[in-house]
Design a protein around this motif. Structure first.
Motif, PDB file in Angstrom:
ATOM      1  N   ALA A  78      -1.844  32.393  -3.252  1.00  0.00           N
ATOM      2  CA  ALA A  78      -1.800  31.893  -1.908  1.00  0.00           C
ATOM      3  C   ALA A  78      -0.454  31.543  -1.678  1.00  0.00           C
ATOM      4  N   VAL A  79      -0.386  31.159  -0.218  1.00  0.00           N
ATOM      5  CA  VAL A  79       0.942  30.609   0.334  1.00  0.00           C
ATOM      6  C   VAL A  79       0.337  29.296   0.901  1.00  0.00           C
ATOM      7  N   LEU A  80       1.025  28.174   0.452  1.00  0.00           N
ATOM      8  CA  LEU A  80       0.787  26.685   0.821  1.00  0.00           C
ATOM      9  C   LEU A  80       1.687  26.647   1.994  1.00  0.00           C
ATOM     10  N   THR A  81       0.704  26.150   3.017  1.00  0.00           N
ATOM     11  CA  THR A  81       1.911  25.767   4.378  1.00  0.00           C
ATOM     12  C   THR A  81       1.455  24.280   4.600  1.00  0.00           C
ATOM     13  N   LEU A  82       2.430  23.644   5.265  1.00  0.00           N
ATOM     14  CA  LEU A  82       2.360  22.421   5.795  1.00  0.00           C
ATOM     15  C   LEU A  82       1.690  22.211   7.026  1.00  0.00           C
ATOM     16  N   ASN A  83       0.705  21.015   7.116  1.00  0.00           N
ATOM     17  CA  ASN A  83      -0.061  20.844   8.396  1.00  0.00           C
ATOM     18  C   ASN A  83      -0.642  19.703   8.533  1.00  0.00           C
ATOM     19  N   SER A  84      -0.176  19.058  10.058  1.00  0.00           N
ATOM     20  CA  SER A  84      -0.866  17.590  10.070  1.00  0.00           C
ATOM     21  C   SER A  84      -2.069  17.703  10.683  1.00  0.00           C
ATOM     22  N   PHE A  85      -3.133  17.196  10.067  1.00  0.00           N
ATOM     23  CA  PHE A  85      -4.573  17.101  10.801  1.00  0.00           C
ATOM     24  C   PHE A  85      -4.735  15.872  11.575  1.00  0.00           C
ATOM     25  N   GLU A  86      -3.779  15.292  12.002  1.00  0.00           N
ATOM     26  CA  GLU A  86      -3.713  14.157  12.739  1.00  0.00           C
ATOM     27  C   GLU A  86      -3.768  14.457  14.297  1.00  0.00           C
ATOM     28  N   LYS A  87      -4.389  13.607  15.080  1.00  0.00           N
ATOM     29  CA  LYS A  87      -4.457  13.958  16.671  1.00  0.00           C
ATOM     30  C   LYS A  87      -2.983  14.071  17.161  1.00  0.00           C
ATOM     31  N   CYS A 149      -2.375  31.738  19.730  1.00  0.00           N
ATOM     32  CA  CYS A 149      -1.509  31.858  20.934  1.00  0.00           C
ATOM     33  C   CYS A 149      -2.062  31.224  21.955  1.00  0.00           C
ATOM     34  N   ASP A 150      -2.771  30.119  21.883  1.00  0.00           N
ATOM     35  CA  ASP A 150      -3.354  29.383  23.056  1.00  0.00           C
ATOM     36  C   ASP A 150      -3.621  28.012  22.679  1.00  0.00           C
ATOM     37  N   ASP A 151      -3.841  27.139  23.740  1.00  0.00           N
ATOM     38  CA  ASP A 151      -3.853  25.715  23.489  1.00  0.00           C
ATOM     39  C   ASP A 151      -4.814  25.140  22.184  1.00  0.00           C
ATOM     40  N   GLU A 152      -5.808  25.596  22.058  1.00  0.00           N
ATOM     41  CA  GLU A 152      -6.621  25.375  20.877  1.00  0.00           C
ATOM     42  C   GLU A 152      -5.789  25.649  19.583  1.00  0.00           C
ATOM     43  N   HIS A 153      -4.952  26.346  19.480  1.00  0.00           N
ATOM     44  CA  HIS A 153      -4.236  26.790  18.336  1.00  0.00           C
ATOM     45  C   HIS A 153      -2.776  26.471  18.450  1.00  0.00           C
ATOM     46  N   ASN A 154      -2.443  25.325  19.109  1.00  0.00           N
ATOM     47  CA  ASN A 154      -1.285  25.020  19.431  1.00  0.00           C
ATOM     48  C   ASN A 154      -0.079  25.942  19.834  1.00  0.00           C
ATOM     49  N   TYR A 155      -0.604  26.906  20.319  1.00  0.00           N
ATOM     50  CA  TYR A 155       0.385  28.247  20.685  1.00  0.00           C
ATOM     51  C   TYR A 155       0.977  28.630  19.520  1.00  0.00           C
ATOM     52  N   GLU A 156       0.357  28.830  18.158  1.00  0.00           N
ATOM     53  CA  GLU A 156       0.874  29.325  17.024  1.00  0.00           C
ATOM     54  C   GLU A 156       0.120  30.522  16.810  1.00  0.00           C
ATOM     55  N   PRO A 157       0.686  31.524  16.218  1.00  0.00           N
ATOM     56  CA  PRO A 157      -0.013  32.793  16.030  1.00  0.00           C
ATOM     57  C   PRO A 157      -1.298  32.723  15.004  1.00  0.00           C
ATOM     58  N   PRO A 158      -1.927  33.415  14.882  1.00  0.00           N
ATOM     59  CA  PRO A 158      -2.897  33.646  13.756  1.00  0.00           C
ATOM     60  C   PRO A 158      -2.254  33.458  12.555  1.00  0.00           C
ATOM     61  N   CYS A 159      -3.004  32.794  11.466  1.00  0.00           N
ATOM     62  CA  CYS A 159      -2.505  32.742  10.105  1.00  0.00           C
ATOM     63  C   CYS A 159      -2.574  33.992   9.408  1.00  0.00           C
ATOM     64  N   ALA A 160      -1.915  33.966   8.727  1.00  0.00           N
ATOM     65  CA  ALA A 160      -1.998  35.194   7.618  1.00  0.00           C
ATOM     66  C   ALA A 160      -3.361  35.065   6.665  1.00  0.00           C
ATOM     67  N   ASN A 161      -3.828  36.162   6.062  1.00  0.00           N
ATOM     68  CA  ASN A 161      -5.156  36.074   5.354  1.00  0.00           C
ATOM     69  C   ASN A 161      -5.044  35.314   4.032  1.00  0.00           C
ATOM     70  N   ASN A 162      -3.934  34.679   3.450  1.00  0.00           N
ATOM     71  CA  ASN A 162      -3.711  34.372   2.242  1.00  0.00           C
ATOM     72  C   ASN A 162      -3.343  32.769   2.453  1.00  0.00           C
ATOM     73  N   ILE A 163      -3.639  31.905   3.391  1.00  0.00           N
ATOM     74  CA  ILE A 163      -2.999  30.563   3.698  1.00  0.00           C
ATOM     75  C   ILE A 163      -3.838  29.632   3.244  1.00  0.00           C
ATOM     76  N   VAL A 164      -3.259  28.624   2.479  1.00  0.00           N
ATOM     77  CA  VAL A 164      -3.989  27.371   2.242  1.00  0.00           C
ATOM     78  C   VAL A 164      -3.183  26.264   3.110  1.00  0.00           C
ATOM     79  N   ASP A 165      -3.611  25.846   4.196  1.00  0.00           N
ATOM     80  CA  ASP A 165      -3.056  25.005   5.098  1.00  0.00           C
ATOM     81  C   ASP A 165      -3.056  23.457   4.643  1.00  0.00           C
ATOM     82  N   ALA A 166      -2.162  22.910   4.219  1.00  0.00           N
ATOM     83  CA  ALA A 166      -2.279  21.434   3.329  1.00  0.00           C
ATOM     84  C   ALA A 166      -1.523  20.368   4.336  1.00  0.00           C
TER      85      ALA A 166
END
Length: 190
Positions: A78-87, A149-166
């Motif tokens: 997989a590919v590890l990506t960086l993400n904040s889960f904070e409000k 590409c909407d507010d719910e997803h922070n206007y980010e594109p869909p994830c790839a199919n091999n992501i662990v967002d950590a």
């Protein structure tokens, strides 16, 4: 007349050969479990919160959508990506599993849609390995591989199919450089 028959025989032979090679290639072990894009999402730019340097959608760009992920094994690549889960951070809304936000100090992850399995992995721990180090993290969210590409997803594109967002805590536990933001890893179910 003989020329027409010969051409017809060659045409039939070619059709059979092509059909057979297609069937054979679809039966090879490497071809099983392949996950291909199921469509494309048209990009729409908007307010994209920039913590952790996310990829933000661009108007008119087409982004692949995946309803599947590669098969899960004892060492799933997989590919590890960086993400904040904070409000208020780049993770968008609250985590899908518990409708809560999580501190950047918690060992939590989001998995691509196929691996998330419609919430079946919620609350489960996975083992993540990179550069000879391992850490256990709890699945709390989906890294949506279909919508974006909407507010719910922070206007980010869909994830790839091999992501662990950590979370940053996972990156720290693995001793990885958060400025890079993407690392090849393996993961497994615990």
């Amino acid at each position: 007349m003989a020329t027409i028959r010969a051409l017809a025989t060659i045409a039939v032979f070619l059709l059979v050969a092509l059909s057979t090679s297609h069937i054979a290639s679809s039966l090879r072990p490497g071809a099983l479990g392949v996950c291909r894009a199921s469509g494309y999402l048209p990009g729409k730019a908007g307010h994209c919160e920039k913590s952790n340097d996310p990829d933000c959608c661009e108007d008119g760009k087409r982004y692949p959508q995946y309803h599947c992920s590669p098969p899960v094994t004892a060492t799933t690549k997989a590919v590890l990506t960086l993400n904040s889960f904070e409000k208020g951070k780049d993770g968008g809304g609250p985590s899908e599993c518990d409708n809560s936000y999580h501190s950047d100090k918690e060992l939590v992850v989001a998995l691509s849609t196929g691996w998330f399995e419609n919430m079946a992995r919620c609350g489960h721990r996975i083992k993540i390995t990179a550069n000879g180090k391992s850490v256990y993290a709890k699945v709390v969210d989906e890294c949506d591989s279909v919508y974006g590409c909407d507010d719910e997803h922070n206007y980010e594109p869909p994830c790839a199919n091999n992501i662990v967002d950590a979370s940053p805590a996972v990156w720290n536990a693995l001793g990885l450089d958060q400025n890079i933001g993407m690392e090849d890893i393996t993961w497994s179910q615990v």
